[in-house]
Design a protein around this motif. Structure first.
Motif, short mmCIF file in Angstrom:
data_model
loop_
_atom_site.label_atom_id
_atom_site.label_comp_id
_atom_site.label_asym_id
_atom_site.label_seq_id
_atom_site.Cartn_x
_atom_site.Cartn_y
_atom_site.Cartn_z
N UNK A 136 0.84 -1.20 0.00
CA UNK A 136 0.00 0.00 0.00
C UNK A 136 0.88 1.25 0.00
N UNK A 137 1.86 1.25 0.90
CA UNK A 137 2.78 2.39 0.99
C UNK A 137 3.59 2.51 -0.31
N UNK A 138 4.06 1.37 -0.80
CA UNK A 138 4.87 1.37 -2.02
C UNK A 138 4.12 1.92 -3.21
N UNK A 139 2.87 1.52 -3.36
CA UNK A 139 2.07 2.01 -4.48
C UNK A 139 1.80 3.50 -4.37
N UNK A 140 1.59 3.96 -3.14
CA UNK A 140 1.33 5.40 -2.96
C UNK A 140 2.57 6.22 -3.33
N UNK A 141 3.71 5.78 -2.85
CA UNK A 141 4.95 6.53 -3.15
C UNK A 141 5.28 6.42 -4.64
N UNK A 142 5.11 5.21 -5.21
CA UNK A 142 5.45 5.03 -6.62
C UNK A 142 4.56 5.87 -7.54
N UNK A 143 3.27 5.99 -7.20
CA UNK A 143 2.39 6.78 -8.05
C UNK A 143 2.82 8.25 -8.04
N UNK A 144 3.29 8.72 -6.89
CA UNK A 144 3.77 10.11 -6.80
C UNK A 144 5.09 10.28 -7.56
#
Lengths: 140, 237
Positions: free
Chosen positions: A57-65
């Motif tokens: 969840x954290x990884x996807x949020x950071x990666x999308x940014x």
């Protein structure tokens, strides 16, 4: 937030030797078997197991940014069996910036604020979903 | 007036300088080529010593799929079909395909493993766990980084998955020893799952809390197509 929730998340930063210069990737651990230890201690090489979903969840949020700031970066986090993540008992991601092959190091320096901002915003957006496991080694 | 012998001497000296000017670059080039040839033959000798399983031309020719870098510079691999005489014995077959993989593609830029890396041994246990023992160069000569190390392991596991169906898991050793990481990042302490649905693309993280998530080994070959959106974050208690 980091001061208020010490050890809430783990972020490790790397510079890649390969990849398209000017891009950044987030890695999270692969699926792991849940840690089961009768002693209640966290098995060292399975410490990440209860946190894999949260790490994603954290990884996807950071990666999308990161993808918004650095064109050519993937849209979602990738999985990899990264040693430093496996042994971390917290939502954990590895951010890898490409690459050391750039001719001018200023190219990498220019990426620093964008990477830092994406991590900070991603961590802030992730905060509401963070839950501390009741017992060590248990799924939160 | 200058004596005649001096003129001859100066002319000979000038001639020697001209010949040296022409010959020295050629000599330098020859020395460089000889050094390269020596380096290549050393590498070849090491590879030959380390790889007793040579391709037997009498084995039936099979279309083998080998996974090298796609060239897109984004961490993806692509399958290259090569016609090879492959043994029906899974261990020999695995050695043959891995040695071909290590020998590298025609375009050296698409290499996923260092040119001086060699397969020292390969074992297959009855439960489908394969143990591949590589030379130290696999860890020391590979460009350090999560992406490059993951590509190296993926190219090996994908190639095994595509050509040796008996292999279910792969444990990588370096010079006969268990190591924690390949080159500082990728964890080699566990075995990698080798599945038939080998993919060429990067592995997107997949939210999966089902039985597959309980696998005892890292899922390195998760199909990219199975990537799903993560659910809405749970409310904080």
């Amino acid at each position: 937030m980091a001061n208020a929730q010490l050890g809430a998340i783990f972020v490790t930063l790397h510079i890649a030797s390969t990849g398209t210069p000017g891009t950044a990737r987030v890695y999270v651990m692969n699926d792991m078997a849940p840690a089961a230890d009768a002693t209640g201690l966290i098995p060292w090489d399975r410490a990440q197991a209860p946190f894999v979903s949260l790490s994603r969840k954290l990884g996807d949020q950071v990666q999308s940014l990161l993808a918004q700031r650095f064109k050519g970066s993937p849209a979602s986090a990738q999985t990899a069996s990264v040693r430093q993540l496996r042994t971390t008992a917290a939502p954990a991601i590895a951010v890898e910036v490409s690459s050391v092959t750039v001719e001018d190091r200023a190219q990498l320096d220019h990426m620093a604020p964008g990477v830092a901002d994406a991590i900070a915003r991603g961590a802030a957006a992730f905060r509401p979903s963070y839950v501390v496991p009741t017992n060590p080694g248990e799924r939160p | 007036m200058m004596p005649r012998w001096r003129w001859w001497f100066l002319a000979a000296l000038l001639l020697a300088v001209v010949i040296a000017a022409i010959y020295l670059p050629i000599l330098r080039r020859n020395i460089r080529q000889a050094a390269k040839l020596q380096q290549r033959s050393e590498e070849q000798a090491r590879r030959e010593l380390a790889q007793p399983a040579v391709i037997n031309p009498s084995d039936p020719k099979v279309k083998a799929k080998l996974f090298w870098a796609s060239g897109a510079d984004d961490g993806t691999l692509s399958a290259v079909t090569v016609e090879l005489p492959l043994s029906s014995d899974p261990v020999l077959r695995a050695k043959q395909v891995l040695n071909t993989l290590l020998a590298g593609p025609v375009d050296t830029e698409l290499r996923t493993v260092p040119p001086d890396a060699a397969l020292l041994a390969f074992y297959l246990l009855p439960d489908g766990t394969a143990i591949a023992d590589f030379s130290e160069a696999l860890g020391t000569s590979i460009p350090s980084g999560i992406e490059s190390e993951q590509m190296a392991v993926d190219s090996v596991t994908n190639t095994l998955a595509a050509n040796v169906p008996q292999v279910r898991r792969l444990k990588i050793l370096i010079h006969g020893q268990e190591v924690e990481t390949l080159a500082g990042h990728l964890d080699l302490s566990q075995a990698f799952v080798v599945t038939a649905n080998a993919v060429s693309g990067p592995r997107a993280a997949v939210a999966n809390d089902g039985p597959a998530a309980a696998s005892a080994t890292p899922q390195t070959l998760t199909p990219a197509a199975a990537a799903v959106k993560l659910t809405t974050p749970a409310a904080q208690p």
